[in-house]
Design a protein around this motif. Structure first.
Motif, PDB file in Angstrom:
ATOM      1  N   ARG A  51     -10.225   1.114 -10.969  1.00 49.44           N
ATOM      2  CA  ARG A  51      -9.648   2.199 -10.167  1.00 49.44           C
ATOM      3  C   ARG A  51      -9.362   1.716  -8.748  1.00 49.44           C
ATOM      4  O   ARG A  51      -8.302   1.976  -8.194  1.00 49.44           O
ATOM      5  CB  ARG A  51     -10.655   3.346 -10.145  1.00 49.44           C
ATOM      6  N   GLU A  52     -10.338   0.982  -8.205  1.00 49.06           N
ATOM      7  CA  GLU A  52     -10.183   0.475  -6.844  1.00 49.06           C
ATOM      8  C   GLU A  52      -9.026  -0.529  -6.798  1.00 49.06           C
ATOM      9  O   GLU A  52      -8.200  -0.509  -5.897  1.00 49.06           O
ATOM     10  CB  GLU A  52     -11.506  -0.194  -6.423  1.00 49.06           C
ATOM     11  N   ARG A  53      -8.972  -1.395  -7.829  1.00 49.89           N
ATOM     12  CA  ARG A  53      -7.972  -2.463  -7.847  1.00 49.89           C
ATOM     13  C   ARG A  53      -6.560  -1.885  -7.959  1.00 49.89           C
ATOM     14  O   ARG A  53      -5.613  -2.373  -7.367  1.00 49.89           O
ATOM     15  CB  ARG A  53      -8.260  -3.401  -9.028  1.00 49.89           C
ATOM     16  N   LEU A  54      -6.399  -0.793  -8.745  1.00 49.54           N
ATOM     17  CA  LEU A  54      -5.075  -0.192  -8.920  1.00 49.54           C
ATOM     18  C   LEU A  54      -4.706   0.730  -7.768  1.00 49.54           C
ATOM     19  O   LEU A  54      -3.631   1.320  -7.748  1.00 49.54           O
ATOM     20  CB  LEU A  54      -5.019   0.604 -10.228  1.00 49.54           C
ATOM     21  N   GLY A  55      -5.629   0.879  -6.820  1.00 46.99           N
ATOM     22  CA  GLY A  55      -5.325   1.721  -5.662  1.00 46.99           C
ATOM     23  C   GLY A  55      -5.430   3.201  -5.938  1.00 46.99           C
ATOM     24  O   GLY A  55      -4.878   4.017  -5.216  1.00 46.99           O
ATOM     25  N   LEU A  56      -6.139   3.577  -7.032  1.00 50.23           N
ATOM     26  CA  LEU A  56      -6.218   5.002  -7.370  1.00 50.23           C
ATOM     27  C   LEU A  56      -7.228   5.740  -6.501  1.00 50.23           C
ATOM     28  O   LEU A  56      -7.310   6.958  -6.543  1.00 50.23           O
ATOM     29  CB  LEU A  56      -6.587   5.170  -8.847  1.00 50.23           C
ATOM     30  N   ASN A  57      -8.037   5.010  -5.725  1.00 49.78           N
ATOM     31  CA  ASN A  57      -8.983   5.674  -4.840  1.00 49.78           C
ATOM     32  C   ASN A  57      -8.406   5.895  -3.454  1.00 49.78           C
ATOM     33  O   ASN A  57      -9.041   6.502  -2.603  1.00 49.78           O
ATOM     34  CB  ASN A  57     -10.271   4.850  -4.721  1.00 49.78           C
ATOM     35  N   ASP A  58      -7.200   5.362  -3.234  1.00 50.10           N
ATOM     36  CA  ASP A  58      -6.576   5.536  -1.926  1.00 50.10           C
ATOM     37  C   ASP A  58      -6.246   7.000  -1.704  1.00 50.10           C
ATOM     38  O   ASP A  58      -6.076   7.763  -2.643  1.00 50.10           O
ATOM     39  CB  ASP A  58      -5.285   4.697  -1.847  1.00 50.10           C
ATOM     40  N   PRO A  59      -6.143   7.396  -0.422  1.00 49.84           N
ATOM     41  CA  PRO A  59      -5.727   8.772  -0.145  1.00 49.84           C
ATOM     42  C   PRO A  59      -4.313   9.045  -0.674  1.00 49.84           C
ATOM     43  O   PRO A  59      -3.507   8.114  -0.825  1.00 49.84           O
ATOM     44  CB  PRO A  59      -5.756   8.870   1.385  1.00 49.84           C
ATOM     45  N   PHE A  60      -4.030  10.321  -0.945  1.00 54.63           N
ATOM     46  CA  PHE A  60      -2.751  10.725  -1.533  1.00 54.63           C
ATOM     47  C   PHE A  60      -1.524  10.154  -0.801  1.00 54.63           C
ATOM     48  O   PHE A  60      -0.652   9.561  -1.442  1.00 54.63           O
ATOM     49  CB  PHE A  60      -2.691  12.263  -1.590  1.00 54.63           C
ATOM     50  N   VAL A  62      -1.168   7.522   1.015  1.00 57.50           N
ATOM     51  CA  VAL A  62      -1.061   6.078   0.835  1.00 57.50           C
ATOM     52  C   VAL A  62      -0.481   5.754  -0.542  1.00 57.50           C
ATOM     53  O   VAL A  62       0.433   4.940  -0.698  1.00 57.50           O
ATOM     54  CB  VAL A  62      -2.450   5.408   1.001  1.00 57.50           C
ATOM     55  N   GLN A  63      -0.995   6.476  -1.554  1.00 62.50           N
ATOM     56  CA  GLN A  63      -0.483   6.260  -2.915  1.00 62.50           C
ATOM     57  C   GLN A  63       0.985   6.647  -3.002  1.00 62.50           C
ATOM     58  O   GLN A  63       1.778   6.002  -3.689  1.00 62.50           O
ATOM     59  CB  GLN A  63      -1.281   7.113  -3.906  1.00 62.50           C
ATOM     60  N   TYR A  64       1.353   7.730  -2.298  1.00 66.25           N
ATOM     61  CA  TYR A  64       2.739   8.188  -2.334  1.00 66.25           C
ATOM     62  C   TYR A  64       3.664   7.142  -1.733  1.00 66.25           C
ATOM     63  O   TYR A  64       4.728   6.839  -2.279  1.00 66.25           O
ATOM     64  CB  TYR A  64       2.859   9.524  -1.595  1.00 66.25           C
ATOM     65  N   VAL A  65       3.240   6.564  -0.609  1.00 61.62           N
ATOM     66  CA  VAL A  65       4.071   5.538   0.020  1.00 61.62           C
ATOM     67  C   VAL A  65       4.217   4.338  -0.914  1.00 61.62           C
ATOM     68  O   VAL A  65       5.304   3.776  -1.070  1.00 61.62           O
ATOM     69  CB  VAL A  65       3.476   5.130   1.388  1.00 61.62           C
ATOM     70  N   ALA A  66       3.102   3.967  -1.575  1.00 61.56           N
ATOM     71  CA  ALA A  66       3.162   2.849  -2.517  1.00 61.56           C
ATOM     72  C   ALA A  66       4.149   3.169  -3.649  1.00 61.56           C
ATOM     73  O   ALA A  66       4.949   2.322  -4.067  1.00 61.56           O
ATOM     74  CB  ALA A  66       1.781   2.575  -3.099  1.00 61.56           C
ATOM     75  N   TYR A  67       4.116   4.451  -4.096  1.00 65.07           N
ATOM     76  CA  TYR A  67       5.023   4.883  -5.155  1.00 65.07           C
ATOM     77  C   TYR A  67       6.470   4.764  -4.692  1.00 65.07           C
ATOM     78  O   TYR A  67       7.328   4.242  -5.411  1.00 65.07           O
ATOM     79  CB  TYR A  67       4.693   6.330  -5.538  1.00 65.07           C
ATOM     80  N   LEU A  68       6.742   5.240  -3.453  1.00 67.73           N
ATOM     81  CA  LEU A  68       8.102   5.154  -2.913  1.00 67.73           C
ATOM     82  C   LEU A  68       8.561   3.701  -2.876  1.00 67.73           C
ATOM     83  O   LEU A  68       9.707   3.390  -3.226  1.00 67.73           O
ATOM     84  CB  LEU A  68       8.157   5.741  -1.505  1.00 67.73           C
ATOM     85  N   GLY A  69       7.639   2.807  -2.475  1.00 70.94           N
ATOM     86  CA  GLY A  69       7.977   1.391  -2.413  1.00 70.94           C
ATOM     87  C   GLY A  69       8.384   0.863  -3.782  1.00 70.94           C
ATOM     88  O   GLY A  69       9.392   0.159  -3.925  1.00 70.94           O
ATOM     89  N   ARG A  70       7.615   1.245  -4.819  1.00 70.67           N
ATOM     90  CA  ARG A  70       7.942   0.790  -6.182  1.00 70.67           C
ATOM     91  C   ARG A  70       9.289   1.330  -6.622  1.00 70.67           C
ATOM     92  O   ARG A  70      10.108   0.617  -7.193  1.00 70.67           O
ATOM     93  CB  ARG A  70       6.851   1.258  -7.159  1.00 70.67           C
ATOM     94  N   VAL A  71       9.541   2.643  -6.327  1.00 68.07           N
ATOM     95  CA  VAL A  71      10.806   3.253  -6.724  1.00 68.07           C
ATOM     96  C   VAL A  71      11.967   2.542  -6.057  1.00 68.07           C
ATOM     97  O   VAL A  71      12.975   2.228  -6.685  1.00 68.07           O
ATOM     98  CB  VAL A  71      10.807   4.759  -6.366  1.00 68.07           C
ATOM     99  N   LEU A  72      11.792   2.242  -4.756  1.00 71.50           N
ATOM    100  CA  LEU A  72      12.887   1.609  -4.030  1.00 71.50           C
ATOM    101  C   LEU A  72      13.161   0.208  -4.556  1.00 71.50           C
ATOM    102  O   LEU A  72      14.284  -0.286  -4.492  1.00 71.50           O
ATOM    103  CB  LEU A  72      12.574   1.567  -2.535  1.00 71.50           C
ATOM    104  N   SER A  73      12.131  -0.448  -5.090  1.00 72.31           N
ATOM    105  CA  SER A  73      12.385  -1.784  -5.626  1.00 72.31           C
ATOM    106  C   SER A  73      12.747  -1.722  -7.113  1.00 72.31           C
ATOM    107  O   SER A  73      12.782  -2.737  -7.790  1.00 72.31           O
ATOM    108  CB  SER A  73      11.155  -2.680  -5.405  1.00 72.31           C
ATOM    109  N   GLY A  74      13.011  -0.514  -7.602  1.00 73.10           N
ATOM    110  CA  GLY A  74      13.556  -0.379  -8.957  1.00 73.10           C
ATOM    111  C   GLY A  74      12.525  -0.369 -10.064  1.00 73.10           C
ATOM    112  O   GLY A  74      12.851  -0.641 -11.208  1.00 73.10           O
ATOM    113  N   GLU A  75      11.260  -0.055  -9.743  1.00 67.92           N
ATOM    114  CA  GLU A  75      10.249   0.029 -10.793  1.00 67.92           C
ATOM    115  C   GLU A  75       9.878   1.493 -10.993  1.00 67.92           C
ATOM    116  O   GLU A  75       9.441   2.167 -10.073  1.00 67.92           O
ATOM    117  CB  GLU A  75       8.978  -0.707 -10.355  1.00 67.92           C
ATOM    118  N   PHE A  76      10.085   2.003 -12.194  1.00 66.41           N
ATOM    119  CA  PHE A  76       9.842   3.420 -12.424  1.00 66.41           C
ATOM    120  C   PHE A  76       8.732   3.660 -13.430  1.00 66.41           C
ATOM    121  O   PHE A  76       8.532   4.758 -13.891  1.00 66.41           O
ATOM    122  CB  PHE A  76      11.124   4.114 -12.883  1.00 66.41           C
ATOM    123  N   GLY A  77       8.050   2.623 -13.821  1.00 67.06           N
ATOM    124  CA  GLY A  77       6.954   2.795 -14.761  1.00 67.06           C
ATOM    125  C   GLY A  77       7.366   2.503 -16.195  1.00 67.06           C
ATOM    126  O   GLY A  77       8.513   2.166 -16.477  1.00 67.06           O
TER     127      GLY A  77
END
Lengths: 327, 324
Positions: A51-60, A62-77
């Motif tokens: 959980r810690e390694r995947l960043g799931l313990n980060d505050p909301f 922070v996780q959202y910004v990480a998500y935006l970063g992934r989306v912008l680089s073309g990764e959607f899961g």
């Protein structure tokens, strides 16, 4: 002008930001991904470590910004259902939707303008009245009913057109398209008509009322006085002056075609992104749903932005009052 | 709105002597009733709508069979043609049966119930939300107004049926997996309601902006009434006129949105089928020639949507003082 553009672009970005928040929230509240990732033997410590390694313990945020970063680089899961990256699945399906939307847009525009001119010129004719009344019924019919009844008439009773699928496709630069083969084109007719019908009636009514207005103006009366032929008046002078609002409305309707493609594609089992979305909703495939949400938002926001800017450059009145679109 | 209220205020003395008349007699002398009497299409539409409402309410009494009680179904009755007796069992079916031997007439009555219930509930939800936000937006003004109206503007650029579809997807994603079937109708109502609130909010806001400047509001302010009391008890009753029109038109939209979602297989669950679900079931049999399973639910939906639409259009015209 610049202030207006900046404000509109800012608004567009805000909308995308909020939509991205919604699609991220869908992931977030879908339960604990760790449970489905770890094996039976994993201890609580292991789970916590992952959980810690995947960043799931980060505050909301922070996780959202990480998500935006992934989306912008073309990764959607990865799709829960198919197990492939979502961007691949969507890119695979997108051409089918686009060619369908394009064809139905063409049908809507050409038939809509033609029928609009006809009903305006032959205002009191029987055929014009018939077309206007039918269009009224057509507007209140739900899209899916039109599709189902077209299938019933043309595919079942008359047996002249296929009722589902894309038919034969032809690869153009590695992209399979139906529009270039006879069989594919035949499969496209019913879905394209279903999809374009509503937009067609809208364009037709708009062209008709604009034409009627223009035909009443002085410059048309002068043109008649000059002895120009009816054809020249109707097409060269009147039509030209009706096209500005028609172009704007048509532009805005492009987005609606994409939206209504969800319904049409499901009725005709047309393998585009709309059908993909509906199937994803049925099995709650969150990565596909959230990516579709983003895709639609991007398409809509872009179209609205372009139309707004076009409108602004076409209509000089808007340049006075700070450029708000006056309701 | 101002025109209307002022007209009402100045016209009152003329009608004063009539006020001892019973309610229905005064009603018979209104513009609405006169316009109603003169338009046969509206009379037919309203009668059709009343019939549909009544048959939805009394569905359990009218329907000859209990289509969703598995115990009463007989598979031998499957695919009976309309207006005919089944060859094996001798049971008579007015509109035929589907593959499971369910009476199509009864399923339509119960489907109508779900469709109307979801439609009405969604409009009620949209109305409550829109009216409250519109009142707040118009009365308070400032940044609250700015935020609410920006959101409304943005939502207006998306077609409402698509907003409902996307919201339904989001809502389904957010519901816990074990509650999804039970919550399906609730999610449906909320997502359709959220896609329709904008019209209510904009109209109420516009009317509130006008009412806010009037003396009675200032008087209420002076005697120390709270903002909420002024908004809900004093302004709200004066802005209800246009709400009715929007509610009728929204009802037609909501019914179609619900039917569309259910038709796509993402709305009402199979255990509680609405008209859209029934049409979806029916289209699967069109290729094999059992046309009645598709046709009759479609006609019912059409009658419902068309009558509400016509009624809404007429109401809008008759209540709009500019068109008189």
């Amino acid at each position: 002008m610049l202030a207006f553009v900046i404000r509109r672009v800012g608004e567009a970005l805000l909308v995308l930001f909020i939509v991205a928040l919604v699609s991220f929230a869908m992931f977030k509240f879908m339960g604990d991904p760790i449970q489905s990732m770890v094996g039976q033997e994993a201890t609580l410590v292991d789970q916590e470590e992952l959980r810690e390694r995947l960043g799931l313990n980060d505050p909301f945020p922070v996780q959202y910004v990480a998500y935006l970063g992934r989306v912008l680089s073309g990764e959607f899961g990865i799709s829960y259902r198919v197990g492939l990256p979502v961007e691949e699945i969507i890119l695979d399906r997108l051409p089918a939707t686009l060619e369908l939307a394009l064809l139905s847009g063409l049908i809507a525009i050409s038939l809509g303008i033609f029928l609009g001119i006809y009903t305006a010129i032959r205002r009191d004719g029987f055929v014009a009245h018939f077309i206007m009344t039918t269009s009224l019924i057509g507007v209140s019919l739900p899209t899916f009913l039109i599709g189902v009844f077209l299938i019933w008439i043309f595919a079942v009773e008359l047996n002249v057109l296929p009722s589902y699928g894309r038919g034969e496709t032809l690869d153009v630069f590695g992209v399979p398209l139906s529009i270039f083969t006879l069989d594919g084109l035949k499969s496209m007719i019913l879905p394209a008509v279903t999809l374009g019908l509503y937009q067609m009636t809208l364009i037709m009514r708009l062209v008709r009322s604009e034409m009627l207005e223009v035909l009443r103006t002085d410059f048309i009366r002068f043109a008649r006085a000059r002895g120009l032929s009816n054809k020249a008046i109707n097409f060269r002078h009147a039509l030209k002056n009706t096209l500005v609002p028609v172009i704007t409305v048509t532009g805005l309707q492009l987005g609606s075609i994409i939206a209504f493609a969800i319904i049409t594609e499901t009725v005709f089992q047309w393998p585009g992104v709309g059908l993909l979305f509906i199937n994803a909703v049925n099995v709650v495939d969150i990565p596909i749903m959230s990516t579709y949400l983003l895709l639609v938002a991007v398409i809509f926001v872009t179209i609205n932005l372009i139309v707004d800017l076009l409108y602004f450059s076409i209509d000089p009145r808007l340049k006075v009052g700070g450029g708000s679109k006056g309701h | 709105m101002t025109e209307e209220t002022q007209r009402g205020a100045s016209a009152r003395p003329v009608f004063k002597e009539d006020e001892h008349l019973p309610f229905w007699k005064r009603w018979m002398d209104t513009d609405i009733w006169h316009s109603y009497k003169k338009s046969p299409v509206i009379i037919i539409a309203s009668i059709a709508f009343m019939l549909l409402i009544l048959s939805a309410i009394f569905a359990p009494l009218i329907s000859p069979y209990t289509p969703f009680d598995p115990g009463s179904l007989n598979l031998m009755n499957g695919f009976t043609e309309p207006m005919s007796k089944n060859d094996f069992t001798g049971d008579y079916f007015f509109l035929g049966t589907d593959d499971q031997g369910r009476d199509v007439f009864s399923t339509i009555l119960f489907g109508l119930r779900i469709s109307l219930f979801v439609g009405l509930a969604a409009v009620l939800f949209a109305m409550t939300l829109g009216v409250i936000l519109g009142l707040i937006s118009g009365y308070l003004g400032g940044w609250v107004d700015g935020v609410i109206m920006r959101v409304a503007d943005i939502q207006m650029t998306f077609p409402s049926i698509m907003v409902a579809m996307l919201l339904y997807g989001v809502g389904k994603g957010l519901t816990p997996p074990d509650l999804r079937d039970e919550m399906a109708l609730v999610v449906l109502i909320i997502s359709i309601g959220l896609s329709e609130w904008v019209q209510f909010a904009r109209t109420v806001r516009g009317a509130t902006l006008v009412e806010r400047e009037k003396e009675y509001v200032q008087a209420g302010h002076l005697i120390g009434l709270s903002k909420w009391a002024i908004m809900l008890r004093h302004i709200l009753p004066n802005v209800t006129g246009p709400i009715l029109v929007i509610a009728t038109i929204s009802l037609a939209l909501a019914i179609i949105a619900e039917a569309t979602l259910s038709f796509l297989g993402v709305g009402a669950p199979k255990t509680e089928p609405s008209l859209g679900t029934l049409i979806n079931v029916g289209r699967q049999f069109i290729l094999s020639g059992e046309w009645w399973i598709l046709l009759f639910p479609s006609l019912t939906l059409l009658a419902l949507a068309l009558s509400v639409n016509l009624f809404g259009d007429w109401l809008r015209d008759v209540l709009n003082p500019k068109l008189r």
